[in-house]
Design a protein around this motif. Structure first.
Motif, PDB file in Angstrom:
ATOM      1  N   UNK A  26     -10.151  -0.210  10.652  1.00 32.43           N
ATOM      2  CA  UNK A  26     -10.755  -1.530  10.488  1.00 32.43           C
ATOM      3  C   UNK A  26      -9.753  -2.664  10.592  1.00 32.43           C
ATOM      4  N   UNK A  27      -8.515  -2.380  10.202  1.00 31.50           N
ATOM      5  CA  UNK A  27      -7.459  -3.396  10.213  1.00 31.50           C
ATOM      6  C   UNK A  27      -6.222  -2.843  10.921  1.00 31.50           C
ATOM      7  N   UNK A  28      -6.258  -2.759  12.255  1.00 35.09           N
ATOM      8  CA  UNK A  28      -5.148  -2.142  13.000  1.00 35.09           C
ATOM      9  C   UNK A  28      -3.800  -2.819  12.798  1.00 35.09           C
ATOM     10  N   UNK A  29      -3.795  -4.078  12.390  1.00 36.02           N
ATOM     11  CA  UNK A  29      -2.535  -4.776  12.150  1.00 36.02           C
ATOM     12  C   UNK A  29      -2.241  -4.873  10.653  1.00 36.02           C
ATOM     13  N   UNK A  30      -2.895  -4.028   9.866  1.00 34.74           N
ATOM     14  CA  UNK A  30      -2.692  -4.043   8.424  1.00 34.74           C
ATOM     15  C   UNK A  30      -1.289  -3.609   8.040  1.00 34.74           C
ATOM     16  N   UNK A  31      -0.890  -3.986   6.850  1.00 37.64           N
ATOM     17  CA  UNK A  31       0.420  -3.638   6.322  1.00 37.64           C
ATOM     18  C   UNK A  31       0.260  -2.805   5.059  1.00 37.64           C
ATOM     19  N   UNK A  32       1.275  -2.028   4.765  1.00 39.10           N
ATOM     20  CA  UNK A  32       1.324  -1.256   3.527  1.00 39.10           C
ATOM     21  C   UNK A  32       2.681  -1.499   2.884  1.00 39.10           C
ATOM     22  N   UNK A  33       2.670  -1.822   1.602  1.00 38.98           N
ATOM     23  CA  UNK A  33       3.898  -2.095   0.868  1.00 38.98           C
ATOM     24  C   UNK A  33       4.007  -1.096  -0.267  1.00 38.98           C
ATOM     25  N   UNK A  34       5.113  -0.386  -0.288  1.00 37.97           N
ATOM     26  CA  UNK A  34       5.362   0.627  -1.288  1.00 37.97           C
ATOM     27  C   UNK A  34       6.012  -0.016  -2.501  1.00 37.97           C
ATOM     28  N   UNK A  35       5.442   0.247  -3.666  1.00 34.62           N
ATOM     29  CA  UNK A  35       5.994  -0.290  -4.896  1.00 34.62           C
ATOM     30  C   UNK A  35       7.228   0.472  -5.337  1.00 34.62           C
ATOM     31  N   UNK A  36       7.994  -0.148  -6.213  1.00 31.14           N
ATOM     32  CA  UNK A  36       9.185   0.491  -6.758  1.00 31.14           C
ATOM     33  C   UNK A  36       8.783   1.789  -7.436  1.00 31.14           C
ATOM     34  N   UNK A  37       9.561   2.806  -7.242  1.00 30.77           N
ATOM     35  CA  UNK A  37       9.244   4.106  -7.819  1.00 30.77           C
ATOM     36  C   UNK A  37       8.366   4.949  -6.932  1.00 30.77           C
ATOM     37  N   UNK A  38       7.804   4.361  -5.886  1.00 31.23           N
ATOM     38  CA  UNK A  38       7.007   5.101  -4.924  1.00 31.23           C
ATOM     39  C   UNK A  38       5.694   5.640  -5.434  1.00 31.23           C
ATOM     40  N   UNK A  39       5.141   5.061  -6.499  1.00 33.82           N
ATOM     41  CA  UNK A  39       3.877   5.580  -7.025  1.00 33.82           C
ATOM     42  C   UNK A  39       2.691   4.662  -6.754  1.00 33.82           C
TER      43      UNK A  39
END
Length: 119
Positions: A58-71
């Protein structure tokens, strides 16, 4: 902002589906931004792949941001009339908000990432 509980809980899992992301895309206001928090602990690779696949469909240009600790993961997407500017993440206000959310700063974001996904 979608901040549902864990995707494996009954009644919540429908907020992590292709149908949900399609609905969000249709209802997103012009210039709007969608964000969704995903808890990564206790989620199977198959379930995570399904969630991410539905989001990117649905959002091909979407972003993902990983939080500290990777959880924790934050999915972020705009409608087609707007794009996210990584430079805006360098402002003092944005850095405070990133730190408050325990997210890595803009230096952890690869602007050349093909699909905007950063691990």
């Amino acid at each position: 902002v979608s901040e549902p509980s864990n995707p494996w809980l009954a009644g919540v899992n429908n907020l992590f589906t292709r149908d949900f992301y399609r609905l969000v895309r249709r209802r997103l206001a012009p210039g709007g931004v969608f964000t969704q928090w995903i808890q990564l602990y206790e989620i199977s690779p198959m379930a995570f792949g399904s969630i991410l696949g539905g989001f990117l469909e649905s959002f091909p240009k979407g972003d993902a941001y990983l939080g500290a600790g990777g959880v924790d993961l934050l999915l972020v997407a705009c409608d087609s009339t707007r794009s996210l500017s990584l430079a805006r993440l360098s402002t003092p206000q944005a850095r405070r908000e990133l730190a408050r959310g325990k997210l890595l700063g803009p230096e952890g974001v690869d602007p050349e990432a093909r699909r905007g996904i950063v691990w």
